[in-house]
Structure formats: structure tokens, C-alpha cells
Design a protein around this motif. Sequence first.
Motif, mmCIF file in Angstrom:
data_model
loop_
_atom_site.group_PDB
_atom_site.id
_atom_site.type_symbol
_atom_site.label_atom_id
_atom_site.label_comp_id
_atom_site.label_asym_id
_atom_site.label_seq_id
_atom_site.Cartn_x
_atom_site.Cartn_y
_atom_site.Cartn_z
ATOM 1 N N ILE A 190 0.839 -1.200 0.000
ATOM 2 C CA ILE A 190 0.000 0.000 0.000
ATOM 3 C C ILE A 190 0.876 1.254 0.000
ATOM 4 O O ILE A 190 0.627 2.224 -0.726
ATOM 5 N N GLY A 191 1.936 1.212 0.834
ATOM 6 C CA GLY A 191 2.852 2.342 0.868
ATOM 7 C C GLY A 191 3.460 2.601 -0.496
ATOM 8 O O GLY A 191 3.582 3.751 -0.931
ATOM 9 N N PHE A 192 3.797 1.513 -1.194
ATOM 10 C CA PHE A 192 4.368 1.657 -2.534
ATOM 11 C C PHE A 192 3.390 2.331 -3.479
ATOM 12 O O PHE A 192 3.787 3.137 -4.320
ATOM 13 N N ILE A 193 2.106 1.998 -3.355
ATOM 14 C CA ILE A 193 1.106 2.649 -4.219
ATOM 15 C C ILE A 193 1.184 4.152 -4.037
ATOM 16 O O ILE A 193 1.186 4.915 -5.014
ATOM 17 N N GLY A 194 1.274 4.565 -2.750
ATOM 18 C CA GLY A 194 1.398 5.989 -2.485
ATOM 19 C C GLY A 194 2.646 6.571 -3.113
ATOM 20 O O GLY A 194 2.603 7.629 -3.750
ATOM 21 N N ILE A 195 3.764 5.861 -2.963
ATOM 22 C CA ILE A 195 5.031 6.383 -3.483
ATOM 23 C C ILE A 195 4.992 6.477 -5.008
ATOM 24 O O ILE A 195 5.367 7.503 -5.593
ATOM 25 N N GLY A 255 2.384 6.733 -6.831
ATOM 26 C CA GLY A 255 1.436 7.791 -7.167
ATOM 27 C C GLY A 255 2.100 9.160 -7.113
ATOM 28 O O GLY A 255 1.971 9.967 -8.032
ATOM 29 N N ILE A 256 2.837 9.402 -6.026
ATOM 30 C CA ILE A 256 3.510 10.696 -5.876
ATOM 31 C C ILE A 256 4.540 10.889 -6.978
ATOM 32 O O ILE A 256 4.609 11.939 -7.626
ATOM 33 N N ASP A 303 2.848 11.473 -10.350
ATOM 34 C CA ASP A 303 2.267 12.820 -10.388
ATOM 35 C C ASP A 303 3.354 13.856 -10.666
ATOM 36 O O ASP A 303 3.175 14.784 -11.469
ATOM 37 N N TYR A 304 4.477 13.660 -9.977
ATOM 38 C CA TYR A 304 5.601 14.588 -10.151
ATOM 39 C C TYR A 304 6.097 14.561 -11.596
ATOM 40 O O TYR A 304 6.322 15.593 -12.224
ATOM 41 N N ILE A 348 0.769 17.166 -6.990
ATOM 42 C CA ILE A 348 0.674 15.797 -6.483
ATOM 43 C C ILE A 348 -0.667 15.604 -5.799
ATOM 44 O O ILE A 348 -1.096 16.422 -4.987
ATOM 45 N N ASP A 349 -1.337 14.521 -6.153
ATOM 46 C CA ASP A 349 -2.640 14.228 -5.593
ATOM 47 C C ASP A 349 -2.494 13.873 -4.107
ATOM 48 O O ASP A 349 -1.793 12.927 -3.767
ATOM 49 N N TRP A 402 -2.554 10.203 -2.363
ATOM 50 C CA TRP A 402 -1.439 9.256 -2.172
ATOM 51 C C TRP A 402 -0.903 9.325 -0.750
ATOM 52 O O TRP A 402 -0.421 8.325 -0.219
ATOM 53 N N LEU A 403 -1.008 10.501 -0.149
ATOM 54 C CA LEU A 403 -0.537 10.631 1.233
ATOM 55 C C LEU A 403 -1.371 9.753 2.163
ATOM 56 O O LEU A 403 -0.866 9.225 3.144
ATOM 57 N N TYR A 455 -2.610 6.828 1.412
ATOM 58 C CA TYR A 455 -2.042 5.476 1.319
ATOM 59 C C TYR A 455 -0.800 5.354 2.193
ATOM 60 O O TYR A 455 -0.642 4.411 2.957
ATOM 61 N N LEU A 456 0.102 6.334 2.064
ATOM 62 C CA LEU A 456 1.342 6.296 2.832
ATOM 63 C C LEU A 456 1.044 6.320 4.323
ATOM 64 O O LEU A 456 1.629 5.562 5.101
#
Lengths: 389, 401
Positions: free
Chosen positions: A104-109, A111-112, A115-116, B316-317, B320-321, B323-324
Motif C-alpha cells: 500500500i505504501g508503494f502505491i502511495g510512493i 502515485g507521488i 504525479d511529479y 501531487i494528488d 497518495w498521502l 495510502y502512505l
Amino acid sequence: MVPAYLIYGVLYGTLFALMAMGLTLTYMTTKVPNFAYGSFVTLGLYTAYHFSTVFKINPYESSFAAFLVAGAVSALMYVAILRPLARRGTSLVALMIATFAVDIGFIGIFGIYTDYMQEHYPYSYPKQLPAALPGDFFAFGIQGLFFVAPIILAAITLAIYVLFTRTKFGIAMRASVENSSLAKVLGINVERVNVVSWMLAGGFAGVAGALYTLWLPGGTSTGSDLIVPIFAASVLGGLNSIFGAVVGGLAIGSSEDLVTTWLAVGVGYYAAAGLAVLLMLMGAALLRRKLRLVRRTLGDPRIGLVDRRTLLTAMGITSVFFVVVGVYMLFEMATGFGTDLFVSGLVDGYGSEVVGYQPAVPLLIMAITLLVLPRGIVSLNLGWLRRKK
Amino acid sequence: MGLPVIILFGSFNIVAFSVDFISFYALYLVLSISLNLEFGYAGIPNFGKVLFIAGGAAFAGSISGRLAAYVLNVPTRGDFITNNFNIINVGVNSILPSVPWFVVVLVVIALLIGGAIGALFGYLASFPAIRLREDYLGMLLLGVAQFFQLIMLNYTPLTGGNQNIAVPNPYQYFTNLGTGYATLVEAAVMGVLAIFVYLYAERIARSPLGRTLKAVRDSEDAARALGKDDAAFKRNILIAASAIAGVAGALYSFQLATVTYDTWTRFAWTFWPFLIVIIGGAGNNVGVAVGTFFFALVYKGLLIIQPDLQPYLGGIDPNWLTYLLFATLLIGILMLRPEGLVKEKSAPTLSRRKLMSIVRSAGVEPGGGGQGERLGRVKGALSRLRKLLPRKSGGLGQAEK
């Protein structure tokens, strides 16, 4: 001209073999199925993407970077998350949930990161790459990866073989996998072995991800889509043998497309005839050996899906069924095709519909493996092939 | 503005938020309670949780639309799937408010279908669940859940493949009343389901069944040695919990008004429930209720502050934060407080009041007297208590004699 499904099978098989090797390595050392493993493939994929987009570096070259990045992150995951948890005596299920959390953490990473990159390189479409990354060469009208990927796999397999059998560290690795407390008594640094295993495992996933970009357009969901086939390959290989994982990966990767392509586009008659003969042979072999073969190949009944007697009965019934179906199919083919729904459906009828279910093939193989060969391919006793009557 | 009372907190509508919150909380409470029955009580790590809720939603959504079109005599003009939008959104939904009896029947039938599908899937999943070790089981169920999504994508008659299909809207009457009413009723219906499911789970927890499940979880061999059929217990709890998830899926499909294959990701429907159970505390319904509240509050709260956060993040959406944050939170809980926010208590046999009344009826005043005397009294009371209790719960004590 090499048929498309052969290219597909070889490439998928090679990449899956690499990934399954890594997953098996982590499972061997820590006995936890790593649900975040697919994300390391994605990590390798985006490393290659980053080098290709920002520095214009060929994915072949950046696969080294992918190895280092994914390997480092994987080792970090072990050192920072799994090892402290395991030291607290956390249960197996809780460790599995922890790897899920890392995913799940990887999904966030990812995603970020995407996006960047979307902000700075909008035309590279990082969320879902529009095409495979540039940089591959062509030989004989075929993509270079078709030749390079098997060579890389062979090289890595050979390196692992040499490591395991010819170096002190590799033997220490095997010892700590076999019995970690005994290895500790002998003065082997089991922790170092585990960290190195996790690093190698992440690295293999990274390389597979980087090579993947040369062939198919990846995206943020690539890793989580691939995780089930990777598990299937590892389970088929026995989850406890690296070389089993190579065989499992090759089998899963090539079967996924071959099975459905054969059913769909009609290697048709040949496939049906071959299948019929194969079915008959299997049925005959099973009957003739009075199921002794099956009995010998059974592993630990605790992790198998069925107990021995049910399995033997099922195999008996199946073998008779195989023979009957085989004879029937040959008869159908001899007396004019297409009259019967079953055979014609198998050959060409369901074409397009079958292809959609392609990703289900690995799962099916995994379920069958758990049913008949819970210890995987490596537990197959092939002695009967050599023995003379 | 449909609702009579609207309190504004800047741009933040507290009533709308609460209604939305209750609906979300109830849905995840139902799901987490059912996961807790499997995972917390029986020790089955169901990594395919999404399969059961998606199964309920897909079959209930798919069948209820056809049923409504058939009963209400809406002309299908060709295939139900290809002409789906017209049949449901234009045809069925315009008739539904005028036939309240049928709305009730439709909802009940859909919930029954969802429950039946969930129970069926649970029964099928029990075959590997009884026989495989946790790690193999996790991998297999994860794969099977993925496989079901594949079926939803490829088998168009079920939920229309990569198109979504519309589900009849039983709340159409309230939708016609004005904004806000339908969501309020939806939240109320989901809340009622959640209360029922909670009471059911609490009843299981306090019954001999709950204690047996915990015994099976803690030591299969010990439970088997005491004559408990561990396989049957695991199978039954898996069927019951999956049926609950199926009912929740069916009800949620009405709320969504459509069924699409890509709603049912393993992150939203397998991982979040696991997160809730771990945060709240496994094997304990109060913990799960607290955990769901915490999760829903953080999740929905983050959604509210996201627009304010957006300008500082540079494209940045902020999603995603989330999720983290949840990943860190879960690992942190596993490391620092593995038992969860609310710790699992030893399984209650009788309520404290009942125990005390038995002790009193034995003629012993609790408290007072010297230590030896008190010990003697307690022993006497205990032996009398043992005679009063049914034989089964005194199994170990009787073995001593």
C-alpha cells in the motif's frame, strides 16, 4: 518467421522466472510470502523509465541501476520492517499483513512519483506508459530482448548456482535456510545472509521490471497485476528451491499465452489431436502403474488440499475419463469435424472469449499444483524414467 | 437544499458529512466485523475478502435489474446489457416510486441473493481454508479474488464487462423528494444492517461457539483433543462471515447504483478491513467498532482537508498521502501495539452480575475475613458453581477428578 505466441511465451517465461527466483529467495530465508513483491517489479520499471525519460539511457543499461535501487529498497524493507517484527515474535499472518501494508505504501510512493513526473514530463504519460521504452535493437526481424532476456536469465541462474555450490558465502546461505539455529551455532552470520537474500530478491525483480519496459508498456498497476502469476510460479517451483522457481516461472510464463492461443487461434486440429493422444497416454499410464506414481509424488499431506485416498480415487476416475475423452476426440476427428459442440468449441469456437481469461491460467496452475503436488515441481520423483524393468 | 437543517462550518456541511460518515462507517463496520469473525475469532487469514463482497454486489446487482425489468414490464428492446441504461435508469427507476411493495420485495430478494452467493463462495473457500497453511491460503485466496474480477470483466452477461451496469434505485422515492433525503435513508438502512451484524457477532462472541472458535484458533490440536471438530467450525464461520459480506455487497450496490468490475480492488475491500481489524484489535468486536471509527474518521477527515492541502503539493494528488499514512500506521501498530487499540479480553462465560449472584446464593459474602478463610470460601463457592454450570464448560475441571 517466429510465431508471436512463441516470442510472448519466451519473454514472459524468462521474466517470470527471474521474478519467481526472487520471491522464492525471500520465502526461503524468512518464510513469509512477500505480498509487496510485485511493487519491486514496478520499482525496477520506473527506474528504467526515469533513466530513459530524464537521461535518455537505454533500459538495458539502466537495468543495473534497477537492480541496485530495487535491491536496496528490498533490503531496507527487511531490515526496517520485517526483522524488527519477526524479533517481537509476530505471527506469520501479521507478517503477511505487514508486507501487504508495504505494498500500500508503494502505491502511495508510485502515485507521488508519477504525479511529479506528469508535471515535469507530461508527454511521457508516466501513469500508464503509452508504448514500450525505446532502446531495443532488432535481429532477424525479432526484438532483441527475445535473445537477451534468456541469456540474462541463464547468466543469473549460473551465477546463483556457482554462488550456492562453490563459494563459502553461498554454502552459508544454504545452511541458514536449512536450519538457521544450527547455522548460528556454527558461527554463520544468519542476519547478513538474510539481508543479502532480500537484496538479491529485490534486485531480480528490479531487473525483470526494467527489461519488461522494453517489451510491454507498464504502469503503476503492473506489479500488483503480476503478483498472482509470480506466486503461482513460485508455488509450482515448490517455494523452497530457486531452480524450481526458474522452471516454474518458465512454465507459467509460457503457458499463460500458449494455452489460450492454442485454444483460440487454432493450432486447432494439431493441438486437439495432440491433446487427445496426451490424454490417452496419461490415462493409460495412470491406470497401468496402479497409481503408484501419484503416491510417490505426494508431498506433505498437511499442506495438500486433499488427503491421499481422495486423491487416488480422483486420479483413478480422471484417468478413465481421459482415456474415454481421448478416444472420443480421435473418433470425432476421423469422422468429420465440426459436428460436435465440444470438440469444435475447443478448437476454434470460443476463440476471442478464451483470450480474456488468459490471466487466469497461472491461478489455475497454482490451484492444481496445490492439489496434486503441494511441494512443487522439485518434489517430482523422476527416478522411474531411468529405471529399467 | 432538501434537508431542513443545514449547519455550515465554512464550506463544510456538517450534516452532509455526518450522513456520509455514518454510511461509510456502517459499511466498513459490517465488512470488518465479518472479517473479524474469520480472522480474529477463527484465525483464517482471508486475503480474498473482496471476493465475497464483490460476489454479492455483482450477482445481486445483475439479477435485481433483470427481475425489476421483468416484473414491471419494462420493454427491454434487445439485450439487457447493451440497452441497460435505458431499461434501468429511464424505465425501471421511473416506475419504482409508485410500487413501494415491490421495492421492499426487490431489496429483500437482492439481499438474499447477495447472502446466498457470499455463503456459497465461503463454502467453496472453506475447502482450501481447512487444509492449507496460512501462507499458501493467503496466496490462493488473493488469486481467486483476482480471478473473480477477471470473470466480471470478461463475462459480459454478469455485470456488463468493462461497461458498468445500472442497478435499480430503491431509494428513488426519496431521491425525488430533494437532495439529501436518499443519502440519509441509505445511511439509515446501512446503519441498521451494521447494528444487526454487530449484535450477531457479539452474540457469537459471548456464546460457547465464540470460545470454541478461539480455542480452535489458538491450538487446533488442543481443540481437537477436546472433541471439537475444528474443520466444521472453520467452515461454518467462513460461510456465515462470507454471507454477511455478500449482503453488505448487495446493499452497497444499490447505494452505488451501478456495478463495475474495477470498483472491487483488493486494496479497498481486503486491505482496509484488515487494517481496521489490526488497529482496533483482533478477536474483539468492540475493538473493531473502535478501529472502524478511527479509520473512517481519518479517511473521511483527510478527504476534507485534501483541497486545502492541494496548493502546497505542486501537482501531487494528496490522496497518495492517505495510502502512505495508512501503511505507516499499520506497520506502526504492528510494531508498537500489536494487540490493537482495544485488547482482546478473555472470553466471557457468564456476566459478572450472574456470577456474583451465584456466589451470593451459595451463602458467601464477597470480601471480608482473613486470607485463609477467604480462600476457603472461594473454593467452596467455586465447587458449587461447577455443579451449577452445564457439564461442557467444566471439561478441564472434571478431568482433574
